[in-house]
Design an enzyme around this catalytic site. Sequence first.
Site, PDB file in Angstrom:
ATOM      1  N   TRP A  24      -3.032  -2.791  -1.396  1.00 15.41           N
ATOM      2  CA  TRP A  24      -2.689  -4.188  -1.657  1.00 15.41           C
ATOM      3  C   TRP A  24      -3.490  -4.982  -0.641  1.00 15.41           C
ATOM      4  CZ3 TRP A  24      -0.276  -8.386   0.794  1.00 15.41           C
ATOM      5  CH2 TRP A  24       0.230  -9.385  -0.054  1.00 15.41           C
ATOM      6  N   ASN A  40      -1.916   2.459   5.716  1.00 13.88           N
ATOM      7  CA  ASN A  40      -0.993   1.352   5.419  1.00 13.88           C
ATOM      8  C   ASN A  40      -0.759   0.600   6.713  1.00 13.88           C
ATOM      9  OD1 ASN A  40      -0.715   2.451   2.912  1.00 13.88           O
ATOM     10  ND2 ASN A  40       1.418   3.084   3.149  1.00 13.88           N
ATOM     11  N   GLY A  41      -0.663  -0.738   6.627  1.00 12.16           N
ATOM     12  CA  GLY A  41      -0.417  -1.527   7.831  1.00 12.16           C
ATOM     13  C   GLY A  41      -1.627  -2.385   8.150  1.00 12.16           C
ATOM     14  N   CYS A  87       0.825  -1.210   0.000  1.00 10.62           N
ATOM     15  CA  CYS A  87       0.000   0.000   0.000  1.00 10.62           C
ATOM     16  C   CYS A  87       0.858   1.259   0.000  1.00 10.62           C
ATOM     17  CB  CYS A  87      -0.863   0.028   1.242  1.00 10.62           C
ATOM     18  SG  CYS A  87      -1.842  -1.449   1.473  1.00 10.62           S
ATOM     19  N   HIS A 107      18.883 -37.174  -3.001  1.00  9.98           N
ATOM     20  CA  HIS A 107      18.226 -37.546  -1.742  1.00  9.98           C
ATOM     21  C   HIS A 107      16.710 -37.403  -1.839  1.00  9.98           C
ATOM     22  CE1 HIS A 107      22.046 -38.052   0.256  1.00  9.98           C
ATOM     23  NE2 HIS A 107      22.436 -36.867  -0.212  1.00  9.98           N
ATOM     24  N   GLU A 147      18.037 -17.797  -6.341  1.00 11.69           N
ATOM     25  CA  GLU A 147      17.648 -16.505  -6.898  1.00 11.69           C
ATOM     26  C   GLU A 147      17.072 -16.680  -8.313  1.00 11.69           C
ATOM     27  OE1 GLU A 147      16.973 -13.756  -5.845  1.00 11.69           O
ATOM     28  OE2 GLU A 147      17.192 -12.330  -7.488  1.00 11.69           O
ATOM     29  N   LYS A 165       6.263  -4.611  -4.227  1.00 11.57           N
ATOM     30  CA  LYS A 165       7.690  -4.281  -4.193  1.00 11.57           C
ATOM     31  C   LYS A 165       8.194  -4.166  -2.756  1.00 11.57           C
ATOM     32  CE  LYS A 165      11.640  -3.120  -6.006  1.00 11.57           C
ATOM     33  NZ  LYS A 165      12.451  -4.266  -6.464  1.00 11.57           N
ATOM     34  N   ARG A 181       5.206  -0.347  -6.127  1.00  7.02           N
ATOM     35  CA  ARG A 181       5.203  -1.093  -4.865  1.00  7.02           C
ATOM     36  C   ARG A 181       4.252  -2.289  -4.912  1.00  7.02           C
ATOM     37  NH1 ARG A 181       6.621   2.382  -0.261  1.00  7.02           N
ATOM     38  NH2 ARG A 181       5.170   1.205   0.987  1.00  7.02           N
ATOM     39  N   LYS A 192      13.258 -15.732  -9.441  1.00  3.07           N
ATOM     40  CA  LYS A 192      12.979 -14.793 -10.543  1.00  3.07           C
ATOM     41  C   LYS A 192      12.010 -15.413 -11.546  1.00  3.07           C
ATOM     42  CE  LYS A 192      14.024 -11.883  -9.191  1.00  3.07           C
ATOM     43  NZ  LYS A 192      14.839 -11.412  -8.097  1.00  3.07           N
ATOM     44  N   GLU A 222       8.503 -15.596 -10.091  1.00  3.09           N
ATOM     45  CA  GLU A 222       7.869 -14.280  -9.969  1.00  3.09           C
ATOM     46  C   GLU A 222       7.435 -13.726 -11.312  1.00  3.09           C
ATOM     47  OE1 GLU A 222       9.578 -11.353  -6.717  1.00  3.09           O
ATOM     48  OE2 GLU A 222      11.177 -12.097  -7.972  1.00  3.09           O
TER      49      GLU A 222
HETATM   50  O1  M6R Z   1      13.027  -4.690  -0.042  1.00  3.73           O
HETATM   51  P1  M6R Z   1      13.588  -6.003   0.398  1.00  3.73           P
HETATM   52  O2  M6R Z   1      14.892  -6.319  -0.217  1.00  3.73           O
HETATM   53  O3  M6R Z   1      13.618  -6.139   1.884  1.00  3.73           O
HETATM   54  O4  M6R Z   1      12.542  -7.071  -0.120  1.00  3.73           O
HETATM   55  C1  M6R Z   1      12.643  -8.418   0.205  1.00  3.73           C
HETATM   56  C2  M6R Z   1      11.805  -9.252  -0.714  1.00  3.73           C
HETATM   57  O5  M6R Z   1      10.462  -8.924  -0.577  1.00  3.73           O
HETATM   58  C3  M6R Z   1      12.215  -9.078  -2.179  1.00  3.73           C
HETATM   59  O6  M6R Z   1      13.555  -9.367  -2.387  1.00  3.73           O
HETATM   60  C4  M6R Z   1      11.364  -9.985  -3.088  1.00  3.73           C
HETATM   61  O7  M6R Z   1      11.673 -11.325  -2.851  1.00  3.73           O
HETATM   62  C5  M6R Z   1      11.585  -9.581  -4.547  1.00  3.73           C
HETATM   63  N1  M6R Z   1      10.332  -9.447  -5.209  1.00  3.73           N
HETATM   64  C6  M6R Z   1      12.441 -10.526  -5.291  1.00  3.73           C
HETATM   65  O8  M6R Z   1      12.526 -10.258  -6.638  1.00  3.73           O
END
Ligand code: M6R
Length: 611
Positions: free
Chosen positions: A76, A102-103, A2, A506, A483, A606, A27, A487, A490
């Site tokens: 959000w 927000n929150g 948010c 395993h 990672e 974000k 965000r 990616k 996502e």
């Molecule tokens: O802002 P931050 O680095 O603390 O965010 C952590 C994760 O939310 C962030 O890395 C998320 O996994 C990304 N969308 C990865 O691409």
Amino acid sequence: MCGIVGYVGPRNAAPLLMEGLRRLEYRGYDSAGIALTDGTGSPDVHIVRRVGPVANLAEAVDPASLGHTGIGHTRWATHGGVNEPNAHPHLDSTNRIAVVHNGIIENHAAIRALLEEEGVHFRSQTDTEVLPHLIRKFYRGDPLEAVRTALQAVQGTYGIAVTFADHPGVIIAARNGSPLVVGKGEGETFLASDPTALAGYTRQVMYLEDREIMRITAEGWELTRLDGGTISHAIEELAEDLVWSEKGDFQHHMLKEIHEQPESLRRCLSGRVVPEEGGARLGGLDLTTREIATISRVGVLGCGTSFHASLVGAAAMEQLARIPAFAEIASEFRYRNPVIDPSALFLAVSQSGETADTLGAVREVQVKGGRVMGVVNVVGSSIARACGRGVYVHSGPEIAVASTKAFTSQVAALLVASLMFGRTRHIAADEGRRFGNELLAVPDLVSRYLENPGAIDAAVEMVAGGKYVFFFGRGVSHAVAMEGALKLKEVAYIPCMSYPAAEMKHGPIALIDPTTPVVAIVPDDVMRDKTLSNVQEVKARGARTIIVHSEGDKDAAALADVSIPVPRTRSSLISPLLTVLPLQLIAYRAGLALGRNIDRPRNLAKSVTVE
Ligand code: M6R
């Protein structure tokens, strides 16, 4: 997640609020809305809300609609589905008080039940809606006091902005756990949850701290603690690199950010690696050599991509500095009642600096008397401020939800810290110099790779057609595999799994059949031969392989159905800065081929500002 914007001043608020909301789109959100007072010609607060992108809201908002005071929000969804009644702003029953939030209000159910008994009719399923009704309950003509009293009854996290039809030209804002920043202009005042929304309008800003409340007018603000007592914080200058980032010639922010990596890495390394001394300097850590020499342990905490960078950082702390180190997912760390050794050093890694789980972990370390420093991108963010000391990674604004350049800068910053600690404790000048020089050469290597990234399209064809994709590697390359898998999940919504390569046999190898793509990360390091054996094992079961390997490694290339060479590094600790690049490109192009929303994938945000 948010986002909040607000404006009080002589200008028409609507276009300013819309621009602010557009800048907060990155965000992640699912609906948006604004509320206007002061000059709208209506006795009520005038609100407009829409589900979907800010562009939908823009179509519904008349840019000439009068109103010199306004608040806006991108939501959000947490409590209640994605629909217009649940979108913010929320109104009290008389439509004269509007709130954006927000929150999460944790005791919303109890408050709602109480208010319903008193006859209040709720129009949404949100936790937020209790706020305007509570404020109305306590309103006796003074907006600040009404909000203050209402918040005494509330448990949870909030950044809120409130407008009152009876008090045009005033916004009340309060914070507990969700960031808010006010910006001072010439006869006008701006409010936002993220300074990105203020860039270009003002650079004179002040950040609210937890349990603070303020009355904002065009002339400025008065700040008080929630439990009473006037206070003031110094006005700060917004960082110069905090400029709103446009896509330029790139089709997506993600692609632009991938290509910005040579530059973002240069910014992160420059002036910090000192080859003449065989070491490094990170002034923001503010540690004497004696203090470095007595660090007993390093704990590196983060979430998502930042956790993957933390894994590389912890490995570097052990291997380079010979300090026992571990990386842990911040959301788990904060709730496992960790033992905090006062002579340990914790590092909180976060791009946004607003991740609630990481901030919670920071607080847990602090509550137990520990030392925690930030490894953060966004200057002035909550984690940076809560830690007080740390390293800014200087990647520049990262807009795409999928993190790319922040990962490489976080890894680079952690390698610099490991070099600095290592030089103090163990490493000879020569070895430090070699490592430092190799780090400084990385931006050019990244640039060279990105100019000619190899068989990405063939890899995309393979992964886009698979039911699921395996990623594996060993040591720091396992962090890279994690990672790469994250990616691809996502951005392309392809199910992926990542394992340390030797773990396949395993159990997970049961899933391998001739339709399964396996992406193996195999730089030419001490684990290369072992990882190649693991590649043989999955090949023997029919898997098709994409191998990311060091340039000139003919054996690795020969085992691959798709071979992707990357520039070679002498130190395996540096290899993630190169091996991750093809994985970023594969995710990007797979997302593109499958028609995904690359910069704002579904369900994601974000900055993850709730637990
Ligand atoms: O802002 P931050 O680095 O603390 O965010 C952590 C994760 O939310 C962030 O890395 C998320 O996994 C990304 N969308 C990865 O691409």
